[in-house]
Design an enzyme around this catalytic site. Structure first.
Site, PDB file in Angstrom:
ATOM      1  N   HIS A   1       0.823  -1.208   0.000  1.00 33.22           N
ATOM      2  CA  HIS A   1       0.000   0.000   0.000  1.00 33.22           C
ATOM      3  C   HIS A   1       0.856   1.256   0.000  1.00 33.22           C
ATOM      4  O   HIS A   1       2.011   1.241   0.422  1.00 33.22           O
ATOM      5  CB  HIS A   1      -0.905   0.025   1.236  1.00 33.22           C
ATOM      6  CG  HIS A   1      -2.158  -0.760   1.082  1.00 33.22           C
ATOM      7  ND1 HIS A   1      -3.386  -0.278   1.450  1.00 33.22           N
ATOM      8  CD2 HIS A   1      -2.380  -2.002   0.593  1.00 33.22           C
ATOM      9  CE1 HIS A   1      -4.316  -1.189   1.209  1.00 33.22           C
ATOM     10  NE2 HIS A   1      -3.720  -2.244   0.689  1.00 33.22           N
TER      11      HIS A   1
ATOM     12  N   GLU B   1      -6.406  -0.613  -5.958  1.00 35.30           N
ATOM     13  CA  GLU B   1      -7.382   0.311  -5.363  1.00 35.30           C
ATOM     14  C   GLU B   1      -6.934   1.749  -5.599  1.00 35.30           C
ATOM     15  O   GLU B   1      -5.732   2.053  -5.567  1.00 35.30           O
ATOM     16  CB  GLU B   1      -7.510   0.091  -3.836  1.00 35.30           C
ATOM     17  CG  GLU B   1      -7.911  -1.302  -3.421  1.00 35.30           C
ATOM     18  CD  GLU B   1      -6.699  -2.136  -3.038  1.00 35.30           C
ATOM     19  OE1 GLU B   1      -5.617  -1.576  -2.788  1.00 35.30           O
ATOM     20  OE2 GLU B   1      -6.845  -3.370  -3.016  1.00 35.30           O
TER      21      GLU B   1
END
Length: 320
Positions: free
Chosen positions: A38, A107
């Site tokens: 991330h 994402e």
């Protein structure tokens, strides 16, 4: 016997902590170490997000037995797929062939830092092109590629493990399960959904590894565990159609402001009851998964969890 994994959650621990957790988890007896990739945490309260690939290199050097995996890397915006192949092969070489490259379509939370987030159809097209680039480079081929989204005039990865790094692909429906069977060496899903496995098998993936992930929050005080899970993981139940598009931690905070502790506890077992945690794991086993990685929610609780897992949880999971 199902391979039992431990999740190195970059969103809830710093880089040195993560390496320490990896060493402790291997010593405790976990078979596999999977790492999230991330740029942001889901929520500010998680408090971390180091660069996963730097940490993976350190983990590869500091461990010797456990399998390693990115869970998962998006190769369509933040990283060019040719670079993903290079760094995956490097981790494969550092770990003496213990690394599997886990890939997914990503994402907005992590990818918008380099530009706008493509609409869903476009990013699925980009993802398939990325798989077409990464696979031959992992296999040691010299690649020239020209697609609608990516160009690779000339690429070759020089440092690779003896066996090409295997590639597993995240799937949530028939289209992605088909991609996983066509391009990958395994399938990834965070839901214990037998239908995904059946779609994958029907598309040609039968006999390949199936990777799952289950979140728990172990601790001696159930009420405290419920608070931790709600504070840091209340985004978990929103589903990927929501999670893929929200742009930042403040968006996830707003989207989950009405989620209650009891709502989170319905999906994440909380507290000291080993039976509840075993049952959450068992759902993936019953759905046909061959590898299941546990997420222990709460960055500061990892050492306690790992001691407990070695003594109580892992012996139970080995019996499944």
């Amino acid at each position: 016997m199902v391979s039992v994994g431990y999740t190195l959650m970059c969103e809830q621990a710093g880089p040195k902590q993560l390496v320490d957790h990896a060493v402790r988890a291997e010593a405790a007896g976990f078979d596999q170490l999977v790492m999230s990739d991330h740029y942001y945490p889901w929520l500010d309260s998680q408090g971390h997000s180091p660069y996963a690939w730097s940490v993976l290199g350190a983990v590869a050097h500091a461990t010797s037995r456990a399998e390693l995996m990115s869970f998962v890397t998006c190769p369509i915006r933040r990283y060019h797929p040719a670079v993903v192949a290079q760094k995956a092969s490097t981790i494969g070489a550092l770990s003496d062939g213990r690394f599997t490259l886990g890939l997914g379509a990503g994402e907005n939370l992590n990818e918008h830092v380099v530009g706008g987030w493509p609409h869903v159809q476009q990013r699925h097209e980009m993802f398939e092109e990325a798989l077409q680039i990464i696979r031959p480079l992992l296999n040691g081929e010299t690649l020239t590629f020209s697609g609608n989204h990516f160009d690779v005039p000339d690429a070759y990865v020089w440092d690779r493990p003896e066996r090409p790094v295997p590639m597993a692909v995240a799937a949530s429906g028939r289209q992605s399960a088909t991609l996983a069977a066509e391009y990958g060496n395994g399938i990834i899903s965070t839901e214990p959904d037998r239908r995904i496995i059946e779609m994958y098998d029907d598309a040609g993936g039968a006999g390949q590894p199936r990777y799952g992930q289950v979140a728990i929050c172990y601790g001696p005080d159930e009420a405290e565990c419920r608070k931790i899970a709600h504070d840091q993981f209340r985004w978990f139940g929103a589903g990927w159609k929501v999670n893929a598009d929200l742009p930042g931690p403040e968006s996830f905070a707003a989207a989950t402001q009405f989620v209650r502790e009891e709502d989170v506890a319905e999906g994440i077992p909380c507290g000291p009851d080993v039976d509840a945690h075993v049952e959450a794991f068992r759902k993936f086993v019953d759905a046909g998964f061959t590898h299941v990685a546990i997420v222990q929610v709460g960055g500061e609780t990892q050492p306690m969890f790992l001691d407990w897992a070695q003594e109580q949880l892992l012996p139970r999971l080995r019996q499944l």
